[in-house]
Design a protein around this motif. Structure first.
Motif, mmCIF file in Angstrom:
data_model
loop_
_atom_site.group_PDB
_atom_site.id
_atom_site.type_symbol
_atom_site.label_atom_id
_atom_site.label_comp_id
_atom_site.label_asym_id
_atom_site.label_seq_id
_atom_site.Cartn_x
_atom_site.Cartn_y
_atom_site.Cartn_z
ATOM 1 N N PRO A 57 0.804 -1.220 0.000
ATOM 2 C CA PRO A 57 0.000 0.000 0.000
ATOM 3 C C PRO A 57 0.842 1.277 0.000
ATOM 4 O O PRO A 57 0.446 2.281 -0.605
ATOM 5 C CB PRO A 57 -0.856 -0.115 1.267
ATOM 6 C CG PRO A 57 -0.171 -1.115 2.119
ATOM 7 C CD PRO A 57 0.501 -2.066 1.169
ATOM 8 N N LEU A 61 0.523 4.156 -2.846
ATOM 9 C CA LEU A 61 0.300 5.570 -2.566
ATOM 10 C C LEU A 61 1.376 6.453 -3.197
ATOM 11 O O LEU A 61 1.101 7.584 -3.615
ATOM 12 C CB LEU A 61 0.284 5.806 -1.047
ATOM 13 C CG LEU A 61 -0.923 5.252 -0.283
ATOM 14 C CD1 LEU A 61 -0.701 5.369 1.212
ATOM 15 C CD2 LEU A 61 -2.195 5.977 -0.697
ATOM 16 N N TRP A 62 2.591 5.937 -3.288
ATOM 17 C CA TRP A 62 3.718 6.711 -3.801
ATOM 18 C C TRP A 62 3.760 6.737 -5.333
ATOM 19 O O TRP A 62 4.360 7.624 -5.932
ATOM 20 C CB TRP A 62 5.021 6.150 -3.243
ATOM 21 C CG TRP A 62 6.285 6.729 -3.804
ATOM 22 C CD1 TRP A 62 7.304 6.047 -4.413
ATOM 23 C CD2 TRP A 62 6.692 8.107 -3.808
ATOM 24 N NE1 TRP A 62 8.308 6.894 -4.802
ATOM 25 C CE2 TRP A 62 7.954 8.180 -4.450
ATOM 26 C CE3 TRP A 62 6.103 9.290 -3.360
ATOM 27 C CZ2 TRP A 62 8.633 9.375 -4.634
ATOM 28 C CZ3 TRP A 62 6.781 10.481 -3.547
ATOM 29 C CH2 TRP A 62 8.029 10.516 -4.169
ATOM 30 N N ASP A 163 1.540 -1.190 -8.695
ATOM 31 C CA ASP A 163 1.263 -0.140 -7.721
ATOM 32 C C ASP A 163 0.345 0.923 -8.305
ATOM 33 O O ASP A 163 -0.582 1.397 -7.639
ATOM 34 C CB ASP A 163 2.576 0.512 -7.264
ATOM 35 C CG ASP A 163 3.482 -0.454 -6.532
ATOM 36 O OD1 ASP A 163 2.960 -1.449 -5.978
ATOM 37 O OD2 ASP A 163 4.703 -0.241 -6.533
ATOM 38 N N SER A 167 -3.492 2.187 -7.144
ATOM 39 C CA SER A 167 -3.835 3.589 -6.901
ATOM 40 C C SER A 167 -4.997 4.034 -7.776
ATOM 41 O O SER A 167 -5.903 4.737 -7.317
ATOM 42 C CB SER A 167 -2.614 4.481 -7.177
ATOM 43 O OG SER A 167 -1.619 4.266 -6.214
ATOM 44 N N THR A 170 -8.214 2.721 -6.463
ATOM 45 C CA THR A 170 -8.655 3.497 -5.308
ATOM 46 C C THR A 170 -9.295 4.806 -5.739
ATOM 47 O O THR A 170 -10.355 5.201 -5.234
ATOM 48 C CB THR A 170 -7.457 3.784 -4.384
ATOM 49 O OG1 THR A 170 -6.849 2.558 -3.999
ATOM 50 C CG2 THR A 170 -7.901 4.530 -3.134
ATOM 51 N N GLY A 184 -7.653 10.088 -2.180
ATOM 52 C CA GLY A 184 -6.758 9.027 -1.757
ATOM 53 C C GLY A 184 -7.308 8.365 -0.507
ATOM 54 O O GLY A 184 -8.502 8.437 -0.221
ATOM 55 N N VAL A 185 -6.423 7.740 0.274
ATOM 56 C CA VAL A 185 -6.862 7.039 1.479
ATOM 57 C C VAL A 185 -7.485 8.010 2.482
ATOM 58 O O VAL A 185 -8.585 7.781 2.995
ATOM 59 C CB VAL A 185 -5.676 6.301 2.133
ATOM 60 C CG1 VAL A 185 -6.111 5.671 3.445
ATOM 61 C CG2 VAL A 185 -5.150 5.227 1.209
ATOM 62 N N THR A 232 -10.817 5.863 8.022
ATOM 63 C CA THR A 232 -9.508 5.868 7.344
ATOM 64 C C THR A 232 -8.804 4.528 7.514
ATOM 65 O O THR A 232 -8.162 4.022 6.582
ATOM 66 C CB THR A 232 -8.622 7.003 7.896
ATOM 67 O OG1 THR A 232 -9.297 8.253 7.734
ATOM 68 C CG2 THR A 232 -7.287 7.053 7.158
ATOM 69 N N GLY A 236 -7.658 2.063 4.644
ATOM 70 C CA GLY A 236 -6.277 1.586 4.582
ATOM 71 C C GLY A 236 -6.189 0.079 4.476
ATOM 72 O O GLY A 236 -5.389 -0.465 3.701
ATOM 73 N N LEU A 239 -7.234 -0.861 0.999
ATOM 74 C CA LEU A 239 -6.161 -0.610 0.040
ATOM 75 C C LEU A 239 -5.073 -1.671 0.138
ATOM 76 O O LEU A 239 -4.522 -2.106 -0.874
ATOM 77 C CB LEU A 239 -5.559 0.776 0.269
ATOM 78 C CG LEU A 239 -4.380 1.170 -0.631
ATOM 79 C CD1 LEU A 239 -4.778 1.138 -2.096
ATOM 80 C CD2 LEU A 239 -3.850 2.543 -0.264
ATOM 81 N N SER A 243 -4.058 -3.956 -2.856
ATOM 82 C CA SER A 243 -2.680 -3.974 -3.354
ATOM 83 C C SER A 243 -2.147 -5.395 -3.443
ATOM 84 O O SER A 243 -1.496 -5.768 -4.425
ATOM 85 C CB SER A 243 -1.772 -3.136 -2.445
ATOM 86 O OG SER A 243 -2.167 -1.795 -2.436
#
Length: 297
Positions: A57, A61-62, A163, A167, A170, A184-185, A232, A236, A239, A243
């Motif tokens: 995850p 996110l990155w 990855d 994303s 999501t 995002g998250v 959240t 998470g 996600l 992932s």
């Protein structure tokens, strides 16, 4: 060594490289068949499940910020600011997962092992006359370095696809359920908490839930900190599961589409090119050194 002998030696070296790369290509299909099925991918993932549970995850996110920075650096490079490209090259595309490390190890040992090339050079009737074991040892280090660099490029590009897929999924969920393409998250967690607070307030409205829903749509209540934190956390966890699922299914999917075969053959092409350029240069240098030593003697 005269020019004719030098040409013969370099030609023999080229033949060894070509033979090595062709034998490596012949291993690609069987490697893909062995390691990129759903069952085998799951078995490899199991070995590093706990570590990858956190890394997948984070990498997902990155991925979008990383690609945005990459695009910005490429634009700046075209404008003449190449120093930003050099700085960007130091930024990792993500944290290498246990699964990536294992695939890289398997590629290094089962497909692109360089021992056969070194042995071919060492046993060659012409090349063996000119190069010492120390020179071949240095060549072996050079080949392993080139090989590892190409495998890491392959691995990181494959991981980036997985990855980025997580994303985008999501973001797609945020768009479908909340009409926002940028969530995002944290954004999804906040939206879900707001929805929870709205539904709770509407259900307790003195004129009924339907009128309460309309009223609190115009005057939305603020969710509690615990509601935001809980929502959240749920996002998470979702996600993380997404992932891992994407990571497990992406390699079998690419196998079915023939993308692994194509990409690994591109890797072989790139490795062959680097070997031709760098090893020819190294062997020319070593030959000159050997010639100078012989003349001094």
């Amino acid at each position: 060594m005269n020019e004719q002998n030098s040409a013969l030696v370099l030609g023999a070296l080229d033949e060894c490289i070509e033979r090595y790369v062709e034998t490596r290509r012949a291993q690609i299909d069987s490697f893909i068949h062995r390691h990129f099925s759903v069952e085998e991918t799951f078995q490899i993932q199991k070995k590093s499940f706990l570590v990858d549970l956190f890394l997948n995850p984070l990498n997902a996110l990155w991925s979008i910020p990383y690609l945005s920075l990459k695009k910005a650096s490429e634009t700046l490079d075209k404008m003449g600011y190449s120093q930003f490209t050099l700085a960007f090259d130091r930024i990792p595309s993500g944290i290498k997962t246990g699964y990536q490390k294992e695939i890289e190890r398997l590629l290094s040992t089962e497909v692109f092992s360089c021992e056969s090339l070194i042995k071919d050079i060492e046993d060659h009737p012409l090349l063996g006359q000119y190069f010492t074991s120390e020179q071949l040892s240095a060549t072996s280090i050079k080949i392993r370095k080139e090989l590892q660099g190409e495998i890491e490029k392959y691995s990181s590009s494959q991981a980036m696809i997985s990855d980025l897929s997580s994303s985008l999924l999501t973001l797609g969920i945020g768009w479908i359920f909340f009409g926002d393409k940028t969530l995002g998250v944290l954004g999804l967690g906040d939206k879900i908490a707001q929805k929870m607070a709205h539904d709770k307030a509407a259900s307790g409205f003195f004129l009924g839930k339907r009128l309460g829903s309309t009223f609190y749509h115009a005057f939305p209540p603020h969710p509690s900190r615990s509601q935001v934190l809980g929502a959240t956390l749920v996002v998470g966890l979702f996600l993380t599961a997404l992932s891992l699922f994407t990571s497990i299914m992406s390699d079998p999917l690419r196998k079915q589409l023939g993308l692994h075969n194509k990409r690994l053959n591109v890797l072989a092409d790139s490795l062959e090119e680097k070997l031709f350029l760098n090893l020819r240069k190294d062997f020319k240098k070593s030959t000159k050194c050997t010639l100078h030593v012989a003349e001094a003697g």
